[in-house]
Structures are given as structure tokens and as C-alpha cells.
Motif scaffolding. Structure first.
Motif, PDB file in Angstrom:
ATOM      1  N   SER A  61      14.010  14.930  24.657  1.00 18.47           N
ATOM      2  CA  SER A  61      14.447  13.567  24.397  1.00 18.47           C
ATOM      3  C   SER A  61      13.894  12.670  25.501  1.00 18.47           C
ATOM      4  CB  SER A  61      15.976  13.504  24.363  1.00 18.47           C
ATOM      5  OG  SER A  61      16.389  12.178  24.141  1.00 18.47           O
ATOM      6  N   ILE A  62      13.063  11.703  25.121  1.00 22.35           N
ATOM      7  CA  ILE A  62      12.383  10.855  26.098  1.00 22.35           C
ATOM      8  C   ILE A  62      12.587   9.392  25.716  1.00 22.35           C
ATOM      9  CG2 ILE A  62      10.154  10.253  27.113  1.00 22.35           C
ATOM     10  CD1 ILE A  62       9.278  13.161  26.372  1.00 22.35           C
ATOM     11  N   THR A  63      12.981   8.571  26.683  1.00 23.08           N
ATOM     12  CA  THR A  63      13.155   7.136  26.475  1.00 23.08           C
ATOM     13  C   THR A  63      12.325   6.395  27.504  1.00 23.08           C
ATOM     14  OG1 THR A  63      15.400   7.471  25.654  1.00 23.08           O
ATOM     15  CG2 THR A  63      14.820   5.253  26.381  1.00 23.08           C
ATOM     16  N   GLN A  64      11.532   5.435  27.038  1.00 22.58           N
ATOM     17  CA  GLN A  64      10.710   4.624  27.930  1.00 22.58           C
ATOM     18  C   GLN A  64      10.863   3.152  27.557  1.00 22.58           C
ATOM     19  OE1 GLN A  64       6.785   6.367  27.328  1.00 22.58           O
ATOM     20  NE2 GLN A  64       6.936   7.410  29.286  1.00 22.58           N
ATOM     21  N   GLN A  75       4.879  21.246  21.526  1.00 21.56           N
ATOM     22  CA  GLN A  75       5.971  22.161  21.219  1.00 21.56           C
ATOM     23  C   GLN A  75       5.445  23.291  20.346  1.00 21.56           C
ATOM     24  OE1 GLN A  75       8.654  19.200  19.447  1.00 21.56           O
ATOM     25  NE2 GLN A  75      10.099  19.638  21.076  1.00 21.56           N
ATOM     26  N   THR A  76       5.780  24.519  20.721  1.00 27.98           N
ATOM     27  CA  THR A  76       5.388  25.689  19.955  1.00 27.98           C
ATOM     28  C   THR A  76       6.608  26.588  19.799  1.00 27.98           C
ATOM     29  OG1 THR A  76       3.171  25.583  20.880  1.00 27.98           O
ATOM     30  CG2 THR A  76       3.808  27.652  19.866  1.00 27.98           C
ATOM     31  N   GLY A  77       6.916  26.975  18.564  1.00 26.22           N
ATOM     32  CA  GLY A  77       8.042  27.874  18.355  1.00 26.22           C
ATOM     33  C   GLY A  77       8.800  27.552  17.086  1.00 26.22           C
ATOM     34  N   PHE A  78      10.112  27.823  17.108  1.00 33.70           N
ATOM     35  CA  PHE A  78      10.962  27.659  15.949  1.00 33.70           C
ATOM     36  C   PHE A  78      12.154  26.773  16.287  1.00 33.70           C
ATOM     37  CE2 PHE A  78       8.946  31.820  15.859  1.00 33.70           C
ATOM     38  CZ  PHE A  78       8.297  31.772  14.643  1.00 33.70           C
ATOM     39  N   SER A  79      12.595  25.997  15.313  1.00 33.24           N
ATOM     40  CA  SER A  79      13.799  25.165  15.421  1.00 33.24           C
ATOM     41  C   SER A  79      13.762  24.278  16.664  1.00 33.24           C
ATOM     42  CB  SER A  79      15.058  26.036  15.428  1.00 33.24           C
ATOM     43  OG  SER A  79      15.135  26.771  14.233  1.00 33.24           O
ATOM     44  N   GLN A  80      12.756  23.444  16.736  1.00 32.84           N
ATOM     45  CA  GLN A  80      12.619  22.528  17.868  1.00 32.84           C
ATOM     46  C   GLN A  80      12.785  21.094  17.402  1.00 32.84           C
ATOM     47  OE1 GLN A  80       9.245  23.247  20.318  1.00 32.84           O
ATOM     48  NE2 GLN A  80       9.623  25.416  20.439  1.00 32.84           N
ATOM     49  N   GLN A  81      13.169  20.225  18.346  1.00 33.84           N
ATOM     50  CA  GLN A  81      13.377  18.827  18.011  1.00 33.84           C
ATOM     51  C   GLN A  81      12.811  17.946  19.114  1.00 33.84           C
ATOM     52  OE1 GLN A  81      17.448  17.655  17.351  1.00 33.84           O
ATOM     53  NE2 GLN A  81      16.825  15.966  16.052  1.00 33.84           N
ATOM     54  N   LEU A  82      12.137  16.879  18.719  1.00 30.56           N
ATOM     55  CA  LEU A  82      11.580  15.895  19.644  1.00 30.56           C
ATOM     56  C   LEU A  82      12.127  14.530  19.276  1.00 30.56           C
ATOM     57  CD1 LEU A  82       9.508  14.892  21.791  1.00 30.56           C
ATOM     58  CD2 LEU A  82       7.862  14.719  19.922  1.00 30.56           C
ATOM     59  N   MET A  83      12.651  13.809  20.271  1.00 30.73           N
ATOM     60  CA  MET A  83      13.145  12.455  20.071  1.00 30.73           C
ATOM     61  C   MET A  83      12.511  11.562  21.134  1.00 30.73           C
ATOM     62  SD  MET A  83      17.125  13.353  19.359  1.00 30.73           S
ATOM     63  CE  MET A  83      17.116  14.625  20.599  1.00 30.73           C
ATOM     64  N   VAL A  84      11.753  10.557  20.685  1.00 38.13           N
ATOM     65  CA  VAL A  84      11.102   9.630  21.599  1.00 38.13           C
ATOM     66  C   VAL A  84      11.509   8.221  21.204  1.00 38.13           C
ATOM     67  CG1 VAL A  84       8.912   8.717  22.445  1.00 38.13           C
ATOM     68  CG2 VAL A  84       9.131  11.151  21.969  1.00 38.13           C
ATOM     69  N   LYS A  85      11.931   7.430  22.200  1.00 32.76           N
ATOM     70  CA  LYS A  85      12.260   6.021  21.991  1.00 32.76           C
ATOM     71  C   LYS A  85      11.465   5.214  23.002  1.00 32.76           C
ATOM     72  CE  LYS A  85      16.926   7.142  20.552  1.00 32.76           C
ATOM     73  NZ  LYS A  85      18.342   7.083  20.893  1.00 32.76           N
ATOM     74  N   GLN A  86      10.678   4.269  22.512  1.00 29.03           N
ATOM     75  CA  GLN A  86       9.892   3.408  23.388  1.00 29.03           C
ATOM     76  C   GLN A  86      10.128   1.962  22.991  1.00 29.03           C
ATOM     77  OE1 GLN A  86       5.892   4.970  22.722  1.00 29.03           O
ATOM     78  NE2 GLN A  86       5.917   5.861  24.764  1.00 29.03           N
ATOM     79  N   GLN A  87      10.333   1.123  23.990  1.00 30.47           N
ATOM     80  CA  GLN A  87      10.503  -0.299  23.745  1.00 30.47           C
ATOM     81  C   GLN A  87       9.569  -1.054  24.673  1.00 30.47           C
ATOM     82  OE1 GLN A  87      14.512  -1.668  23.883  1.00 30.47           O
ATOM     83  NE2 GLN A  87      13.960  -3.817  23.697  1.00 30.47           N
ATOM     84  N   GLY A  88       8.779  -1.975  24.116  1.00 34.04           N
ATOM     85  CA  GLY A  88       7.834  -2.735  24.909  1.00 34.04           C
ATOM     86  C   GLY A  88       6.539  -2.916  24.153  1.00 34.04           C
ATOM     87  N   PHE A  89       5.435  -2.927  24.882  1.00 36.36           N
ATOM     88  CA  PHE A  89       4.149  -3.110  24.218  1.00 36.36           C
ATOM     89  C   PHE A  89       3.112  -2.170  24.810  1.00 36.36           C
ATOM     90  CE2 PHE A  89       4.491  -6.119  27.653  1.00 36.36           C
ATOM     91  CZ  PHE A  89       3.269  -6.065  28.289  1.00 36.36           C
ATOM     92  N   LEU A 107      10.730   6.393  17.641  1.00 34.20           N
ATOM     93  CA  LEU A 107      11.081   4.992  17.430  1.00 34.20           C
ATOM     94  C   LEU A 107      10.332   4.150  18.450  1.00 34.20           C
ATOM     95  CD1 LEU A 107      12.759   2.606  16.302  1.00 34.20           C
ATOM     96  CD2 LEU A 107      14.544   3.254  17.952  1.00 34.20           C
ATOM     97  N   GLN A 108       9.575   3.179  17.976  1.00 37.26           N
ATOM     98  CA  GLN A 108       8.859   2.262  18.852  1.00 37.26           C
ATOM     99  C   GLN A 108       9.193   0.838  18.444  1.00 37.26           C
ATOM    100  OE1 GLN A 108       4.761   3.600  18.244  1.00 37.26           O
ATOM    101  NE2 GLN A 108       4.778   4.519  20.279  1.00 37.26           N
ATOM    102  N   ILE A 109       9.601   0.036  19.426  1.00 42.50           N
ATOM    103  CA  ILE A 109       9.923  -1.363  19.191  1.00 42.50           C
ATOM    104  C   ILE A 109       9.036  -2.197  20.095  1.00 42.50           C
ATOM    105  CG2 ILE A 109      11.723  -3.128  19.284  1.00 42.50           C
ATOM    106  CD1 ILE A 109      13.769  -0.852  18.912  1.00 42.50           C
ATOM    107  N   GLY A 110       8.264  -3.115  19.500  1.00 46.07           N
ATOM    108  CA  GLY A 110       7.379  -3.962  20.284  1.00 46.07           C
ATOM    109  C   GLY A 110       6.062  -4.157  19.579  1.00 46.07           C
ATOM    110  N   SER A 111       5.017  -4.419  20.332  1.00 47.79           N
ATOM    111  CA  SER A 111       3.721  -4.670  19.713  1.00 47.79           C
ATOM    112  C   SER A 111       2.640  -3.790  20.340  1.00 47.79           C
ATOM    113  CB  SER A 111       3.340  -6.141  19.868  1.00 47.79           C
ATOM    114  OG  SER A 111       3.170  -6.448  21.230  1.00 47.79           O
TER     115      SER A 111
END
Length: 179
Positions: A61-64, A75-89, A107-111
Motif C-alpha cells: 500500500s503506497i500513498t504519494q 509482485q510474484t506469487g499468489f493472492s497478492q494485492q497492490l494499492m497505490v494512491k497518488q495525488q498531484g501532477f 487511484l491517481q488524482i491530478g494531471s
């Protein structure tokens, strides 16, 4: 000779003790450099977050927030999850996922934000949401029983999707935001 050797050993022990004491004192945050644990290293701009995960049942889980930030994940394997949130440009996500039962939510918010994703395997899901202007999503997916969902709201967006395999599903939604 024995007397000189003992004298030399005592000096070495004394010097080693002094060095150990000085290193110990420098380990205290108030006596050494500034404690960096209070800083949000992902705020501002031009930051990079890299995650390499190999195994089962793993989550990243990464937020920028800011500009010109980059997330690079593998990511390599089974039953994995990636969550990325970026706000800006001008932020960027580069993701590679190999295995089965892997889910990526971006999720990306910006331009001017960009997503480049590659997925290979079984039962994979990539969900990209981009809100703003001139955002780009490029996705490659190979395997079977995989799904891609891309939602882009705003104007000037671009999408590129390539899928190989069986039982693939793609949904792309582009629209304007209104009050």
C-alpha cells in the motif's frame, strides 16, 4: 618483551573503549543527526517508492502526494494485492505482476499522471481510476480469467490495452466530472 606486549594491549583496549563510547553517544537522536522518522518522505515531489514482493498473501500500500513521484512495484506469487494512491501532477506508476489471484488498485488524482502495468497469470484484476486532465493508462495482460477496469474522468486522457489469453474482460469508462 612480555611487558611491552601487555602495555600495547592495554592501549588498544582503551582506544576501542573510547571509540565504542563515542559511537554509543552518537546513536542517541538528540546528540547525533536529526531524527528522520518524523518526516513524511512521500510528500512533496520527485520521490520514488519501490516494492519487490515474492511469495503468497502479500500486500503493498503506497500513498504519494505532490509532483513527479514514481512508484515501481514487482509482485510474484499468489493472492497478492497492490494499492497505490497518488495525488498531484506528473506522477507515475510502473507495475509488474506475475502469478494468480493478484489484484491491483491504482487511484491517481491530478494531471499528467501515468500508469504502466503488466500482468501475467491467472485470475488477475487491474483497477485504475484517474481523475483530472491528460492522464495515461497503458496495460498489458496475459493469461486467463483476467479483468481490467479503467475509469478516467476529466479531459484529454489516453488508454492503451493489450490482452492475450482466454476469458479476458476489459471495461474502460471515460467521462467528464460535473457538480
Amino acid at each position: 618483551m612480555t611487558l611491552n606486549l601487555r602495555e600495547y594491549t592495554r592501549r588498544v583496549k582503551a582506544k576501542a573503549g573510547i571509540i565504542a563510547f563515542v559511537l554509543c553517544m552518537h546513536s542517541f537522536p538528540s546528540w547525533s543527526q536529526q531524527d528522520l522518522s518524523d518526516f513524511d518522505e512521500l510528500a512533496g515531489g520527485e520521490n520514488q517508492a519501490r516494492a519487490l514482493q515474492v511469495g503468497d498473501l502479500l500486500t503493498a500500500s503506497i500513498t504519494q502526494i505532490g509532483f513527479d513521484n514514481t512508484v515501481v512495484t514487482s509482485q510474484t506469487g499468489f493472492s497478492q494485492q497492490l494499492m497505490v494512491k497518488q495525488q498531484g501532477f506528473e506522477n507515475k506508476v510502473i507495475s509488474a505482476q506475475f502469478g494468480s489471484d493478484i489484484e491491483a488498485n491504482i487511484l491517481q488524482i491530478g494531471s499528467g499522471n501515468q500508469v504502466y502495468a503488466n500482468q501475467v497469470g491467472i485470475n488477475l484484476l487491474l483497477d485504475v481510476t484517474q481523475i483530472g486532465t491528460e492522464n495515461v493508462a497503458v496495460v498489458n495482460q496475459a493469461g486467463y480469467e483476467n479483468a481490467i477496469q479503467i475509469q478516467q474522468y476529466g479531459s484529454g486522457h489516453a488508454v492503451g490495452v493489450t490482452q492475450w489469453g482466454h476469458s479476458q474482460d476489459v471495461v474502460v469508462t471515460q467521462g467528464y466530472l460535473s457538480n
